[in-house]
Design an enzyme around this catalytic site. Structure first.
Site, PDB file in Angstrom:
ATOM      1  N   ARG A 161       0.453  24.550 -44.227  1.00 11.92           N
ATOM      2  CA  ARG A 161      -0.317  25.022 -43.691  1.00 11.92           C
ATOM      3  C   ARG A 161      -0.554  26.092 -42.164  1.00 11.92           C
ATOM      4  O   ARG A 161      -1.076  26.672 -41.701  1.00 11.92           O
ATOM      5  CB  ARG A 161      -1.822  24.933 -43.592  1.00 11.92           C
ATOM      6  N   GLU A 165     -14.617  22.780 -43.939  1.00 16.26           N
ATOM      7  CA  GLU A 165     -15.682  23.532 -43.975  1.00 16.26           C
ATOM      8  C   GLU A 165     -16.070  24.542 -45.204  1.00 16.26           C
ATOM      9  O   GLU A 165     -17.596  24.704 -45.460  1.00 16.26           O
ATOM     10  CB  GLU A 165     -15.223  24.318 -42.311  1.00 16.26           C
ATOM     11  N   ARG A 170      -7.094  14.744 -37.621  1.00 10.78           N
ATOM     12  CA  ARG A 170      -6.527  14.287 -38.436  1.00 10.78           C
ATOM     13  C   ARG A 170      -4.960  14.203 -37.837  1.00 10.78           C
ATOM     14  O   ARG A 170      -4.479  15.668 -36.966  1.00 10.78           O
ATOM     15  CB  ARG A 170      -6.181  15.554 -39.796  1.00 10.78           C
ATOM     16  N   ASP A 188     -12.352  19.037 -54.531  1.00  2.64           N
ATOM     17  CA  ASP A 188     -12.938  18.829 -53.103  1.00  2.64           C
ATOM     18  C   ASP A 188     -14.438  18.581 -52.954  1.00  2.64           C
ATOM     19  O   ASP A 188     -14.820  18.349 -52.010  1.00  2.64           O
ATOM     20  CB  ASP A 188     -12.271  19.481 -52.088  1.00  2.64           C
ATOM     21  N   THR A 214     -20.037   7.420 -39.951  1.00  6.12           N
ATOM     22  CA  THR A 214     -20.107   6.748 -41.305  1.00  6.12           C
ATOM     23  C   THR A 214     -19.008   6.345 -40.862  1.00  6.12           C
ATOM     24  O   THR A 214     -18.502   5.946 -40.714  1.00  6.12           O
ATOM     25  CB  THR A 214     -19.504   7.973 -42.577  1.00  6.12           C
ATOM     26  N   GLY A 245     -16.461  13.280 -47.195  1.00  5.35           N
ATOM     27  CA  GLY A 245     -16.567  12.839 -44.914  1.00  5.35           C
ATOM     28  C   GLY A 245     -17.792  14.442 -45.331  1.00  5.35           C
ATOM     29  O   GLY A 245     -18.904  14.731 -44.363  1.00  5.35           O
ATOM     30  N   ASP A 246     -17.118  15.481 -45.952  1.00  4.30           N
ATOM     31  CA  ASP A 246     -17.888  17.085 -46.560  1.00  4.30           C
ATOM     32  C   ASP A 246     -19.508  16.800 -47.020  1.00  4.30           C
ATOM     33  O   ASP A 246     -19.825  17.647 -46.224  1.00  4.30           O
ATOM     34  CB  ASP A 246     -16.937  17.856 -46.541  1.00  4.30           C
ATOM     35  N   GLY A 252     -11.415  22.727 -48.667  1.00  5.43           N
ATOM     36  CA  GLY A 252     -11.216  22.847 -47.017  1.00  5.43           C
ATOM     37  C   GLY A 252     -12.347  22.062 -46.447  1.00  5.43           C
ATOM     38  O   GLY A 252     -13.320  22.341 -46.812  1.00  5.43           O
TER      39      GLY A 252
END
Length: 342
Positions: free
Chosen positions: A106, A36, A169, A319, A242, A282-283, A34
């Site tokens: 979710r 964060e 999103r 992830d 990005t 991206g994270d 996830g």
């Protein structure tokens, strides 16, 4: 005060094996991830002190999420245990011209239903120097948007640097408020914004003549978009955007820009072929940028570190960017041969 705190949702990830379609075989691989939580884990593996804040159910699934975070060195003591379920998502990895697909499940997760009053903000921000959040948590529910806004306000009250990855999103913004309605208020409290070109337009309503559907945009368009974001938010110190050129599901080029109001930096560009897993790319960029901005003297060096970190993440299933600082620095020096290290 040297801890980097992130707040958001960690989910159980279900993925079909390899590049199979959903339920082509009766198997799904499970890991945790996830936005964060990925940033907290990656920063911890890079050597930073990190803490992740969320709400998790008091059941074995919540325990498993905590164990995954702890295995990467993340402080989980600020996590509250309440609610009935952990959010999940399902991933089908694309190949060649077939795009990857994500299905979210979710709704009514523990963090979806958490409120600002559920958290002790002095505990959340104990010893914090940096706070990171994304545009995902405000998208999952109205309570999530209230929690996110309160979090950035509490961080700013304490003089903590705040970063936000806008992370638009489309599938999540469905509780009655639009992304710009929520994010334009939240970003007022942000020091460092992270985005791609679509995030700026869809999250903030920043209009530009750039066509976000095209694989490649000119640098002048990114300068224009970043200037417009900085003009709209006078307290924002810098924005990184990005630049992914998607030639196929397996072949991307990857680079980024950073605008800090006085300088406009452009990173190196990496050609990434035979992508293993782009989810979390991206994270990993956000983690690399935070690491760079808290470690190096120049924004340009921080940007280069962020792009190299994210480039390497594309080679790792799952992830999280399971990457060391030494590996990133090695790539930045030009060693991208992939030769066996003996």
């Amino acid at each position: 005060m040297n801890t980097i705190v992130t707040l958001g949702e960690i989910m159980l990830r279900f993925k079909s094996p390899g590049h199979e379609r959903f339920f082509q075989s009766p198997l799904l691989e499970t890991t945790f991830g996830g936005g964060e939580s990925n940033v907290a884990s990656a920063l911890s593996l890079l050597g930073k002190s990190t803490a992740f804040v969320t709400a998790l159910p008091s059941n074995p699934i919540g325990d498993g999420a905590i164990s995954a975070l702890r295995s990467r060195g993340v402080d989980t003591s600020r996590i509250i245990r309440q609610g009935d379920r952990l959010g999940t998502y399902y991933l089908e990895a694309g190949a060649n011209q077939r795009a990857s697909s994500v299905v979210y499940d979710r709704a009514d997760s523990s963090i979806c239903n958490a409120t600002p009053e559920d958290f002790d903000w002095d505990v959340v921000f104990k010893d914090a120097q940096w706070f990171h959040i994304t545009g995902i948590t405000p998208a999952i529910s109205e309570k999530g948007s209230m929690l996110s806004l309160k979090a950035v306000q509490e961080a700013k009250k304490r003089g903590i640097t705040v970063s936000c990855d806008l992370n638009y999103r489309k599938k999540l913004w469905n509780y009655g408020k639009t992304a710009p309605q929520v994010m334009n208020e939240l970003v007022k409290y942000v020091d460092v914004a992270i985005a791609n070109e679509e995030d700026c337009q869809k999250c903030l309503g920043i209009e530009s003549d750039a066509d976000v559907s095209k694989a490649e945009l000119g640098l002048d368009r990114y300068k224009d978009i970043s200037d417009r974001v900085l003009a709209q938010f006078p307290d924002l110190k810098k924005i990184a955007i990005t630049m992914r050129e998607s030639h196929s599901a397996d072949h991307n080029t990857w680079s980024a820009i950073l605008n800090n109001r006085s300088d406009f930096f452009v990173s190196q560009k990496y050609e990434i072929k035979n992508i293993i897993d782009r989810v979390g790319g991206g994270d990993s960029f956000a983690a690399g940028l935070i690491y760079g901005l808290t470690t190096y003297k120049s924004d340009e060096e921080a940007l280069r570190f962020a792009v190299a970190t994210s480039c390497l993440k594309h080679s790792i299933p799952g992830d999280v960017a399971l990457i060391t600082e030494a590996e990133v620095l090695n790539l930045m020096k030009g060693d991208g041969s992939g030769r066996v290290q003996r």
